[in-house]
Design a protein around this motif. Structure first.
Motif, PDB file in Angstrom:
ATOM      1  N   ASN A 822      -2.985  -2.049  -6.146  1.00  9.67           N
ATOM      2  CA  ASN A 822      -1.977  -2.463  -5.184  1.00  9.67           C
ATOM      3  C   ASN A 822      -0.580  -1.966  -5.536  1.00  9.67           C
ATOM      4  O   ASN A 822       0.338  -2.078  -4.727  1.00  9.67           O
ATOM      5  CB  ASN A 822      -1.953  -3.988  -5.070  1.00  9.67           C
ATOM      6  N   GLU A 823      -0.383  -1.442  -6.757  1.00 10.53           N
ATOM      7  CA  GLU A 823       0.938  -0.958  -7.154  1.00 10.53           C
ATOM      8  C   GLU A 823       1.272   0.367  -6.485  1.00 10.53           C
ATOM      9  O   GLU A 823       2.426   0.663  -6.183  1.00 10.53           O
ATOM     10  CB  GLU A 823       0.993  -0.810  -8.681  1.00 10.53           C
ATOM     11  N   HIS A 868      -7.933  -9.632   0.181  1.00 13.31           N
ATOM     12  CA  HIS A 868      -6.874  -8.718   0.632  1.00 13.31           C
ATOM     13  C   HIS A 868      -5.496  -9.371   0.633  1.00 13.31           C
ATOM     14  O   HIS A 868      -4.558  -8.806   1.211  1.00 13.31           O
ATOM     15  CB  HIS A 868      -7.184  -8.224   2.048  1.00 13.31           C
ATOM     16  N   GLU A 870      -3.188  -9.830  -1.714  1.00  8.59           N
ATOM     17  CA  GLU A 870      -2.173  -9.062  -2.417  1.00  8.59           C
ATOM     18  C   GLU A 870      -1.766  -7.832  -1.626  1.00  8.59           C
ATOM     19  O   GLU A 870      -0.578  -7.469  -1.574  1.00  8.59           O
ATOM     20  CB  GLU A 870      -2.704  -8.666  -3.807  1.00  8.59           C
ATOM     21  N   THR A 871      -2.726  -7.187  -0.986  1.00  6.45           N
ATOM     22  CA  THR A 871      -2.412  -6.014  -0.159  1.00  6.45           C
ATOM     23  C   THR A 871      -1.535  -6.407   1.024  1.00  6.45           C
ATOM     24  O   THR A 871      -0.574  -5.697   1.374  1.00  6.45           O
ATOM     25  CB  THR A 871      -3.714  -5.369   0.336  1.00  6.45           C
ATOM     26  N   ARG A 873       0.525  -8.902   1.188  1.00  5.39           N
ATOM     27  CA  ARG A 873       1.844  -9.289   0.699  1.00  5.39           C
ATOM     28  C   ARG A 873       2.730  -8.072   0.446  1.00  5.39           C
ATOM     29  O   ARG A 873       3.947  -8.140   0.623  1.00  5.39           O
ATOM     30  CB  ARG A 873       1.688 -10.099  -0.592  1.00  5.39           C
ATOM     31  N   ARG A 874       2.172  -6.918   0.089  1.00  5.36           N
ATOM     32  CA  ARG A 874       2.950  -5.735  -0.265  1.00  5.36           C
ATOM     33  C   ARG A 874       3.200  -4.799   0.919  1.00  5.36           C
ATOM     34  O   ARG A 874       3.977  -3.856   0.795  1.00  5.36           O
ATOM     35  CB  ARG A 874       2.235  -4.956  -1.374  1.00  5.36           C
TER      36      ARG A 874
END
Length: 915
Positions: A822-823, A868, A870-871, A873-874
């Motif tokens: 995710n980074e 999903h 975290e994805t 959120r970014r």
């Protein structure tokens, strides 16, 4: 086919056909006939093992060999392998009356004296018949048996009283015994060589030596009637059991040549079969009273005691009612028995005890049937006080008292309710209040009286001052009903008047004149409607609160036998002697459905869940269950089930469920709608289960609880099912095989030959495919389906597809789009994944907005955010959709919480109130 379809019949154990016994390994199985069908029980606990399909004609004889069951039906012999019909043997010109298992052969004997020999191992009718014997023109067979150690020989008894010894191999008659001048009813082989037991119609039992044609001993049955069954004990005790047409079993001592013991009232009617288990002191008996019993000889005086049994009604039941959330049925019939049937497990069915009937019958020297209470004509039950005191009240034929029953212990209660009127008359109606504290009974003379069930004391009578005599009705009371809040009591009289009383004050509030003699009244506490049936065959519905008639239903052509409301009060079901069962819609005031059956229905009751309908019929000893097709299908409209004014002929249910081959095209469509794995191209049928009654209503998915709960707890389930040790490589695996692990964790073995370059290329291809998967080839089949539904915004097919998957498969579909790193998310590299996640968010927004499949969608959202979250959120593009979903979720849950709070407050208020 209408709303209800045949499901199965309860309470059938056996009829008058002799049973067949088979020993397999350490267990013994018994095959019984139930008319046109058969059942197999395991004798260890008498639990049902198999139930065969219904045949065209009645079964007259049975035989069993290994997995095969042979049933003589009409002039044919039908062969079953387990429950599947595999062959039909036709060769007789008359009805087949007897079957005998003879090694690997089956002998069939018809009423005209034709004996056919069949090979059990050959199912082809043309090859199975290996021999035929004609016994004689004036020889009418009555039984057939094989004497032990007599090779290829059978003995056939006749109605004239003679015996014939035949060799089936040479097909010649070897000898004819003159007989005893009375019709032979049964013949069995004894443990002693050359000795058989013969039962005759004159009540005599002859123990005969075949080798010398000499009489060993003769016994006379203890009661009048024919000897219908015999059995020799084989565990070393010289005992002979004889059953007669009166239901008595006599046990004779062969050494002392005298009567050993008598089992009085073993059965209520003629005994058709007896069998001593090999080397065991256990006797099996069956009778035409619809029961089988096992007796064990283990007492100090050598008499038999009842070990276990299975029984049903020996006479047609006339009153039934669902009890215990639809899992049990209370039933009463003409056999003076009050029974408790389990719809789920037949082993739990039992007869309610009427006290020490056997002990009292022995003391008074009467039959047990004469000691029992008269047949039940009406009863009332309340579940709320089952653990406290008696919760069932029954009215009996021509009995001036009503009796209480404690259903928790399945025994008759300690209180007998006797009306306090000057001239005692038979009790005709009864009812129990909703609170379970009071019972109200009505008599043939019009007297109505209230009793306390805990103490059994009278709590006052309901008297109409306007009547000439002090009573509630001028004629007989045909029905009673208590209002839900114990505020009103409703009574119906045969003279055609309905009276509504103040329950506590016992004052008459108002009355209706029906205009015809009443037959039945039924009250629904939920909607306050009273349904009545009169001699004019018109069904009338009265609103007790509004004090007026609201509906009239006309359609029956003969006397109405029973009425019942559905649990929600929207349907009224009625049965009539014209052979029809009709369903009336109370709201629209029309007939929804009408089915016609072969036997006229006498009583009916619908389960609280409305999934099953139970009926009883004229001259039928069983309880028949009908399945509600609307509960097990996905039809969008009720119009696809109802027949309206048209009467549909429907066959009666059988002891086993209906065969798939008998289903109509409409039934096949219903089954196709209910299958778990749906065809996506043709499925919009799942919306029927989630069709909303009103636009703002939250609708559930109607899925099993485990299916959507497993989505929430999937990680815990996987952790719990994780193997303790990692898989080990086989020690003796072939050296030329190497294994590749796929994405699913499976091991693929690939041939590793250095000289074969083609195989090396194939191994590389398999390895590359296993590592790449379908991820880089674009959307999966599920995502393609989701993309095709985005334009129309109709996600019904998507939901149906997810419903058809297992929880682990749903988890796999959602993880196909998972972004691990995710980074470093780039829209060019992860365009497919980001687009798929966005489409899933749109799908969840649409489903939450429509309030469809609520609990299933909530479980999906939780699993989706867990994968999903975290994805989302970014990514700014996904955050807006997630915010919309959050707002919809909050508003929906707030609305639900308000409704729940109102319900909680109402329940708390009512639970603290005393009525």
């Amino acid at each position: 086919m209408g709303i209800f379809e045949p499901f199965r019949a309860l309470g059938y154990i056996t009829d008058g056909t002799p049973f067949a016994v088979q020993r397999r390994g350490m267990e013994t199985f018994i095959t019984l006939s139930t008319g046109k069908a058969w059942q197999i029980y395991n004798c260890a606990k008498l639990n049902l093992v198999l139930a065969g399909p219904e045949l065209v004609k009645k079964i007259r004889a049975l035989a069993s060999w290994r997995d095969f069951t042979f049933a003589a039906s009409g002039c044919d012999i039908v062969v079953f392998k387990r429950t599947h019909q595999v062959a039909t043997w036709s060769g007789h010109k008359a009805k087949v009356a007897f079957l005998l298992l003879f090694g690997k052969h089956i002998l069939s004997l018809d009423l005209q004296g034709s004996l056919l020999i069949w090979t059990a191992v050959e199912l082809d009718p043309n090859k199975a018949l290996v021999g035929q014997i004609k016994l004689g023109e004036k020889f009418y067979p009555s039984c057939i048996m094989h004497p032990d150690t007599y090779l290829n020989k059978v003995i056939v008894g006749s109605e004239e009283g003679t015996l014939q010894l035949w060799n089936i191999n040479t097909q010649k008659k070897l000898y004819e015994f003159k007989g005893w001048g009375s019709s032979i009813r049964c013949c069995v082989s004894s443990p002693a060589l050359d000795v058989v037991g013969i039962g005759c119609a004159d009540g005599k039992i002859h123990v005969h030596n075949l080798r010398f044609d000499e009489e060993v001993v003769t016994f006379t049955h203890t009661t009048r009637g024919a000897v219908t069954a015999l059995a020799f004990r084989t565990d070393g005790q010289p005992l002979l059991a004889a059953g007669g047409s009166s239901g008595v079993i006599s046990v004779w001592n062969l050494e002392k040549k005298r009567l050993h013991s008598v089992i009085k009232d073993a059965h209520y009617s003629s005994i058709c079969s007896l069998y001593f288990f090999a080397n065991e002191p256990v006797l099996m008996s069956s009778s035409t009273d619809n029961s089988i019993k096992m007796w064990i000889f283990d007492t100090s005086d050598g008499e038999a005691r009842l070990l276990r049994f299975r029984s049903g009604h020996s006479a047609p039941p006339t009153c039934i009612r669902y009890y215990g959330k639809g899992r049990h049925i209370l039933s009463a019939g003409q056999d003076r028995a009050f029974r408790f049937f389990s719809v789920i497990q037949d082993q739990q069915s039992k007869e309610l005890s009427q006290g020490h009937v056997a002990k009292r019958a022995k003391k008074l020297k009467l039959k047990e049937e004469e000691i029992k209470l008269p047949p039940v004509i009406a009863f009332g039950a309340a579940e709320i006080r089952e653990r406290d005191w008696c919760n069932v009240v029954t009215c009996h034929l021509d009995d001036p008292c009503a009796y209480t029953w404690r259903l928790q212990n399945f025994v008759i209660g300690e209180h007998i309710l006797r009306p306090s009127c000057e001239v005692p008359t038979a009790v005709k109606a009864c009812s129990i209040s909703t609170c379970g504290n009071f019972a109200v009974i009505g008599t043939e003379g019009g007297w109505i009286e209230r009793f306390n069930l805990q103490s059994g004391f009278s709590r006052g009578s309901y008297i109409d001052i306007g009547e000439e005599e002090p009573c509630g009705h001028h004629g007989a009371v045909v029905g009673l009903a208590c209002e839900a809040m114990n505020a009103l009591l409703i009574s119906g009289g045969y003279n055609g008047d309905i009276k509504v009383w103040d329950f506590k004050g016992r004052d008459l509030k108002f009355r209706w004149e029906v205009g015809a003699p009443l037959v039945k009244i039924v009250y629904h506490a939920g909607n306050g409607l009273l349904a009545t049936a009169a001699d004019d065959m018109i069904l009338r519905l009265y609103d007790v609160t509004a004090v007026r008639i609201v509906r009239k239903f006309v359609g029956h052509m003969d006397r109405v036998t029973d009425l019942c409301f559905s649990e929600d009060g929207k349907w009224l079901l009625s049965s009539s002697m014209d052979g029809t069962i009709r369903i009336w819609d109370v709201i629209s005031s029309r007939q929804l459905d009408a089915i016609h059956v072969d036997a006229a229905p006498t009583a009916l009751s619908i389960s609280p869940n409305m999934d099953m309908l139970a009926t009883t019929h004229v001259d039928k000893n069983g309880i028949y269950l009908w399945a509600n097709r609307m509960m097990y299908s996905g039809a969008e409209d009720i119009e696809s089930f109802i027949s309206g004014e048209q009467v549909v002929n429907v066959p009666m249910p059988t002891v086993s469920s209906r065969k798939d081959s008998e289903d109509t095209e409409d039934d096949t469509l219903v089954k196709d709608r209910a299958i778990k794995k749906l065809d996506i191209s043709n499925s919009l049928i799942g919306n029927a289960c989630s069709a909303q009654l009103t636009p703002g209503l939250v609708t559930l998915a109607m899925l099993p609880k485990t299916q959507w709960q497993s989505l929430v707890n999937l990680d815990i389930i996987k952790m719990r099912n994780k193997p303790i040790e990692p898989p080990k490589k086989p020690e003796k695996a072939p050296f030329f095989l190497q294994s590749l692990s796929t994405l699913s964790g499976e091991r693929i073995f690939v041939h590793n030959s250095v000289s074969d370059s083609g195989n090396q290329n194939e191994a590389e291809k398999v390895k590359t495919a296993a590592q790449s998967g379908n991820k880089n080839e674009g959307f999966s089949a599920f995502m393609k389906l989701l993309h095709s539904c985005m334009e129309t915004r109709d996600f019904a097919s998507v939901t149906d597809y997810l419903k058809s998957l297992s929880p682990s498969a749903v988890d796999l579909e959602l993880r196909m789009l998972q972004i691990i790193d995710n980074e470093n998310i780039t829209e060019t590299e992860h365009a497919i994944e980001l687009k798929g996640i966005g489409m899933l968010l749109d799908y969840f927004i649409s489903e939450v907005f429509c309030n469809n499949n609520f609990e299933f969608v909530q479980a999906l959202i939780r699993l989706f955010l867990k994968i999903h979250g975290e994805t989302i959120r970014r990514q700014i593009s996904l955050q807006e959709k997630a915010r919309q979903l959050l707002e919809l979720q909050s508003s929906t849950w707030q609305r639900l919480d308000t409704s729940f709070q109102n319900a909680r407050c109402m329940i708390t208020f009512l639970s603290n109130s005393q009525f």
